[in-house]
Design a protein around this motif. Structure first.
Motif, PDB file in Angstrom:
ATOM      1  N   THR A 112       1.518   1.694  -9.043  1.00 15.76           N
ATOM      2  CA  THR A 112       1.047   0.312  -8.934  1.00 15.76           C
ATOM      3  C   THR A 112       1.677  -0.607  -9.970  1.00 15.76           C
ATOM      4  O   THR A 112       1.112  -1.658 -10.294  1.00 15.76           O
ATOM      5  N   GLY A 113       2.843  -0.246 -10.480  1.00 14.54           N
ATOM      6  CA  GLY A 113       3.526  -1.110 -11.443  1.00 14.54           C
ATOM      7  C   GLY A 113       3.942  -2.431 -10.818  1.00 14.54           C
ATOM      8  O   GLY A 113       4.068  -2.569  -9.595  1.00 14.54           O
ATOM      9  N   PHE A 114       4.167  -3.445 -11.688  1.00 13.95           N
ATOM     10  CA  PHE A 114       4.504  -4.785 -11.213  1.00 13.95           C
ATOM     11  C   PHE A 114       5.754  -4.784 -10.340  1.00 13.95           C
ATOM     12  O   PHE A 114       5.790  -5.431  -9.283  1.00 13.95           O
ATOM     13  N   ILE A 115       6.790  -4.074 -10.763  1.00 17.19           N
ATOM     14  CA  ILE A 115       8.061  -4.110 -10.030  1.00 17.19           C
ATOM     15  C   ILE A 115       7.894  -3.529  -8.631  1.00 17.19           C
ATOM     16  O   ILE A 115       8.312  -4.139  -7.630  1.00 17.19           O
ATOM     17  N   ARG A 150       0.835  -1.209   0.000  1.00 15.21           N
ATOM     18  CA  ARG A 150       0.000   0.000   0.000  1.00 15.21           C
ATOM     19  C   ARG A 150       0.867   1.256   0.000  1.00 15.21           C
ATOM     20  O   ARG A 150       0.537   2.258  -0.639  1.00 15.21           O
ATOM     21  N   TRP A 151       1.994   1.197   0.719  1.00 13.56           N
ATOM     22  CA  TRP A 151       2.874   2.372   0.733  1.00 13.56           C
ATOM     23  C   TRP A 151       3.560   2.537  -0.624  1.00 13.56           C
ATOM     24  O   TRP A 151       3.655   3.650  -1.140  1.00 13.56           O
ATOM     25  N   THR A 152       4.053   1.433  -1.212  1.00 17.53           N
ATOM     26  CA  THR A 152       4.707   1.561  -2.522  1.00 17.53           C
ATOM     27  C   THR A 152       3.709   1.993  -3.593  1.00 17.53           C
ATOM     28  O   THR A 152       4.065   2.726  -4.519  1.00 17.53           O
ATOM     29  N   THR A 198       5.531  -5.749  -6.459  1.00 19.67           N
ATOM     30  CA  THR A 198       6.196  -6.987  -6.054  1.00 19.67           C
ATOM     31  C   THR A 198       7.265  -6.716  -5.009  1.00 19.67           C
ATOM     32  O   THR A 198       7.416  -7.476  -4.038  1.00 19.67           O
ATOM     33  N   LEU A 199       8.015  -5.613  -5.192  1.00 21.78           N
ATOM     34  CA  LEU A 199       9.044  -5.266  -4.208  1.00 21.78           C
ATOM     35  C   LEU A 199       8.415  -4.983  -2.847  1.00 21.78           C
ATOM     36  O   LEU A 199       8.886  -5.476  -1.812  1.00 21.78           O
ATOM     37  N   GLY A 200       7.335  -4.189  -2.833  1.00 22.37           N
ATOM     38  CA  GLY A 200       6.676  -3.884  -1.570  1.00 22.37           C
ATOM     39  C   GLY A 200       6.115  -5.132  -0.906  1.00 22.37           C
ATOM     40  O   GLY A 200       6.278  -5.337   0.306  1.00 22.37           O
ATOM     41  N   SER A 201       5.473  -5.994  -1.691  1.00 26.39           N
ATOM     42  CA  SER A 201       4.895  -7.214  -1.140  1.00 26.39           C
ATOM     43  C   SER A 201       5.969  -8.149  -0.621  1.00 26.39           C
ATOM     44  O   SER A 201       5.849  -8.728   0.468  1.00 26.39           O
ATOM     45  N   SER A 202       7.046  -8.315  -1.393  1.00 26.77           N
ATOM     46  CA  SER A 202       8.116  -9.218  -0.991  1.00 26.77           C
ATOM     47  C   SER A 202       8.824  -8.721   0.262  1.00 26.77           C
ATOM     48  O   SER A 202       9.098  -9.487   1.187  1.00 26.77           O
ATOM     49  N   LEU A 203       9.107  -7.418   0.302  1.00 27.94           N
ATOM     50  CA  LEU A 203       9.767  -6.840   1.482  1.00 27.94           C
ATOM     51  C   LEU A 203       8.869  -6.962   2.706  1.00 27.94           C
ATOM     52  O   LEU A 203       9.326  -7.363   3.794  1.00 27.94           O
ATOM     53  N   GLY A 204       7.597  -6.647   2.547  1.00 29.88           N
ATOM     54  CA  GLY A 204       6.686  -6.718   3.685  1.00 29.88           C
ATOM     55  C   GLY A 204       6.511  -8.131   4.200  1.00 29.88           C
ATOM     56  O   GLY A 204       6.533  -8.371   5.416  1.00 29.88           O
ATOM     57  N   ALA A 205       6.338  -9.101   3.292  1.00 29.66           N
ATOM     58  CA  ALA A 205       6.161 -10.489   3.718  1.00 29.66           C
ATOM     59  C   ALA A 205       7.412 -11.015   4.407  1.00 29.66           C
ATOM     60  O   ALA A 205       7.334 -11.723   5.420  1.00 29.66           O
ATOM     61  N   THR A 206       8.590 -10.661   3.884  1.00 29.17           N
ATOM     62  CA  THR A 206       9.843 -11.142   4.486  1.00 29.17           C
ATOM     63  C   THR A 206      10.040 -10.568   5.881  1.00 29.17           C
ATOM     64  O   THR A 206      10.369 -11.296   6.830  1.00 29.17           O
ATOM     65  N   LEU A 207       9.839  -9.258   6.034  1.00 30.14           N
ATOM     66  CA  LEU A 207      10.066  -8.629   7.344  1.00 30.14           C
ATOM     67  C   LEU A 207       9.001  -9.043   8.354  1.00 30.14           C
ATOM     68  O   LEU A 207       9.299  -9.208   9.544  1.00 30.14           O
ATOM     69  N   ALA A 208       7.762  -9.221   7.895  1.00 23.10           N
ATOM     70  CA  ALA A 208       6.701  -9.593   8.826  1.00 23.10           C
ATOM     71  C   ALA A 208       6.861 -11.018   9.332  1.00 23.10           C
ATOM     72  O   ALA A 208       6.485 -11.327  10.472  1.00 23.10           O
TER      73      ALA A 208
END
Length: 746
Positions: free
Chosen positions: A327-330, A319-321, A333-343
């Motif tokens: 809302t581009g793919f890159i 949501r922040w990215t 995906t970066l925001g989702s991947s970073l958030g899932a990894t840190l969470a």
């Protein structure tokens, strides 16, 4: 921001549920809370109190059901039982689930022998050994190790026939990759090669090997797309995809992550149809609550926690990215991947002892591949009995995608620094990742612009550099390519030592305890080896078959291939020891029962077995006294690892020894070991006592007094943590939390 009722209700219900399942407090406390809530005259507080009480009542009810489960009622040991297979068993055997045809409830996990394939739904009489274990919260569990199965009978139902058909189609279409297909579509991971599983974990892609919310979300999205391509209206396509997702998850047996995803599909569909906008976190909380209502034990399920936290992190950061970069793919995906990894990092650090940062990059490749592979695999399995040619075409493309996933995992696991090993279960392993998550949330605040986020990031980087410079001390391991290093690990009340030879080979001597809720092999020894880059073990030595020495060995051997296992070979009637020998046999690991007088050399380090002595008159009287006692020599350095040997064994060995530099004190410092005569012969410079919290009085004050009289410097793992001895053969350096000391060897 005002607290949202759905989130608060889920939290309090989950708290009440967890306290009940973990036996924390009493139901009376929840009842008092419920009675006091109306006094506040606030409806929300009353609702929350009712939610907590409902959670506690549900937990108590779950425990009542669990006490009547087959896992709780079946006695340990040999048995003959009639069971019904819940899933097909292939010819290579492996893990499966059965339901006993007895006056108890619930499935059992079984270890099925090779060469006896059977279809799901059949009833069969089995002979084997029930090895009970305790699951999360002390929930009864275990494994039924089956030796033989008699002729089957019965008529499988529709669901059982479908499971058998899917398993057959998987093997026919995908051959050697059938186990990977079973994991992706049916949630069965037992047949996957352990090395490949570990590489997926190290690459941060292990979520692709289980039925997760990601898989169900993919299938739901593809079903919606197919419905739209078939000219179904938007509403009908949404309803169709949600209904099929629920049926699919029901077929799988309602695993917690998949159940949450199916619930999310249903709730999201309803919101779309009624044109209601729902807060993302509230929607996640509501679906988690639905999972807990369906399966109370999901509150203790690691997969459920990882699924929910990953979705929250991915949603929160994307949501922040979206706001900051688009809302581009890159960027998404970066925001989702970073958030899932840190969470998920605090959870994986606490439970698994690893945090895979490589997934941040690999998800850019793996997620699109999986998005094509999963529906392709599912389509091939469904089409196989109907249109085999079309199924083979789908399987060809999906098989190539699966191969790319395997290559991604192998490459990701080899990235230097791509995964970080920590000691699971300790605050020092969890707190840094909680801190990182909190800092990331602070940087990416909801209203933060790119400029504000950059400013906060600059402050964090500056502070981190200063903290690193201030806290960094000029010390190192002191080990070089010519050194022998001995690590006496802090495994609690037990023994575990790890040796690194000058040539870089690794030897494990005992692997710590394992019990209902603690496995030192998984929690301490394996993470320690992984953190030092160990891929295989030259030798594993088990001093004797007691659980505080042998217990953690299976977890270590499941992670690292061992060239040879040595132990005294005292055949004891103990289920853990029997299971250990079966593991060696099934894994093809060489096993050798040793006795005093045997000697071998590795990279210039000499290992001499001093005990048990052949023909010793006390053999078999006390397993402690039959301990394997090992003398390690390198140059002028000598270390004696005494296992649990006591006075009788010490007396038998006394005339064969001279002064040593390091003594691993026998039997954790009990009063019946490390006698005056023994110490008078050895004159050790340093004594290491491997000990933890215990009810035995170890180490005994009498033994400590004897060590003091012999002028021996004593180190204890319960006070100093891991104790490391490094030697080049001429001098030795002892390091621990207590400091550093240097000695010349004798």
């Amino acid at each position: 921001m005002k607290p949202r009722p759905a989130i608060l209700l889920t939290l309090v219900y989950g708290a009440g549920l967890a306290t009940g399942l973990l036996h924390f407090g009493t139901p009376l406390g929840a009842a008092v809370l419920l009675a006091a809530a109306p006094l506040s005259r606030r409806p929300l507080l009353s609702l929350l109190a009712i939610g907590a009480m409902m959670g506690r009542v549900t937990a108590e009810t779950a425990w009542l059901r669990e006490r009547n489960s087959c896992a709780a009622r079946i006695p340990a040991g040999e048995l003959r039982l009639r069971v019904r297979l819940l899933e097909p068993v292939p010819s290579e055997g492996g893990r499966a689930f059965v339901r006993p045809l007895a006056a108890c409830s619930g499935p059992l996990s079984v270890s099925w022998p090779r060469g006896q394939p059977l279809a799901a739904g059949l009833a069969v009489a089995v002979t084997g050994q029930w090895i009970p274990t305790a699951g999360p919260g002390g929930r009864p569990g275990g494994t039924l190790a089956i030796r033989s199965a008699d002729a089957s009978s019965g008529t499988p139902g529709l669901g059982a026939r479908l499971r058998t058909a899917l398993a057959g189609a998987s093997r026919a279409l995908y051959g050697a990759r059938a186990s990977l297909v079973d994991a992706l579509i049916l949630g069965r991971r037992g047949g996957i090669d352990p090395d490949l599983q570990q590489r997926f974990a190290d690459a941060g892609l292990v979520h692709l090997l289980s039925i997760s919310g990601f898989h169900v979300g993919l299938i739901t999205a593809w079903l919606f797309l197919v419905g739209r391509l078939l000219r179904a209206g938007r509403s009908r396509a949404l309803i169709l995809s949600a209904v099929v997702s629920v049926l699919y998850v029901a077929f799988l047996g309602w695993p917690a992550p998949a159940t949450r995803a199916a619930a999310l599909a249903v709730v999201a569909t309803r919101c779309r149809l009624t044109q209601r906008h729902v807060h993302a976190d509230s929607l996640l909380a509501a679906t988690c609550l639905m999972v807990l209502l369906l399966d109370p034990w999901a509150i203790l399920d690691l997969g459920g926690w990882l699924s929910a936290s990953a979705l929250w992190g991915a949603s929160r950061f994307s949501r922040w990215t979206d706001h900051a970069f688009g809302t581009g793919f890159i960027w998404r995906t970066l925001g989702s991947s970073l958030g899932a990894t840190l969470a998920t990092a605090p959870i994986t650090a606490a439970a698994l002892g690893t945090v895979a940062l490589a997934g941040l990059v690999l998800n850019f490749v793996a997620i699109p591949i999986a998005a094509l592979a999963v529906p392709g695999v599912l389509a091939s399995l469904i089409l196989y009995p109907i249109v085999p040619v079309a199924a083979q075409a789908f399987a060809a493309g999906s098989g190539f995608a699966l191969h790319l996933l395997e290559l991604s995992a192998i490459a990701g696991a080899a990235i230097p620094g791509g995964h970080i090993r920590v000691e699971p279960g300790h605050a020092v392993a969890v707190l840094p990742w909680l801190t990182v998550l909190a800092v990331a949330l602070w940087i990416m605040g909801f209203r933060n612009t790119i400029g504000e986020a950059g400013r906060r990031l600059g402050w964090v980087v500056t502070a981190s550099v200063w903290v690193t410079l201030v806290s960094r001390a000029p010390h190192g391991s002191g080990a070089s390519g010519r050194d022998l290093t001995l690590h006496f690990l802090d495994v609690g009340q037990g023994d575990a030592a790890v040796l690194r030879t000058p040539g870089g080979h690794w030897v494990v001597v005992d692997a710590g305890p394992a019990g209902d809720r603690n496995d030192a092999g998984r929690r301490v020894v394996a993470p320690f080896l992984s953190s030092h880059g160990v891929r295989s073990l030259a030798l594993v030595v088990i001093s004797h078959a007691h659980a505080d020495h042998l217990g953690g060995a299976p977890s270590v051997l499941s992670r690292f291939r061992a060239g040879l296992v040595l132990e005294p070979g005292a055949m004891v009637a103990d289920a853990r020891y029997t299971a250990f020998l079966r593991l060696l046999d099934s894994s093809g690991v060489s096993w050798h029962p040793v006795h005093g007088g045997e000697r071998f050399t590795l990279d210039g380090v000499s290992f001499s077995v001093l005990h048990p002595i052949p023909g010793w008159s006390h053999w078999g009287e006390d397993l402690n006294e039959d301990s394997l006692v090992l003398l390690v020599e390198y140059g002028g350095f000598q270390a004696l690892l005494a296992g649990d040997a006591g006075f009788p064994a010490e007396s038998a060995m006394g005339g064969k020894l001279g002064p040593v530099d390091v003594l691993k004190v026998g039997h954790h410092g009990s009063r019946g070991s490390t006698g005056d005569a023994w110490l008078g012969t050895l004159h050790p410079r340093v004594a290491v006592i491997s000990v933890g919290r215990n009810d035995y009085g170890h180490p005994s004050p009498v033994t400590l007094a004897r060590l003091a009289r012999s002028a021996t410097e004593v180190h204890r793992t319960d006070r100093e943590g891991t104790i490391t001895v490094t030697t080049d053969g001429a001098r030795m350096i002892v390091r621990s939390r207590g400091g550093v000391a240097t000695f010349d060897v004798r």
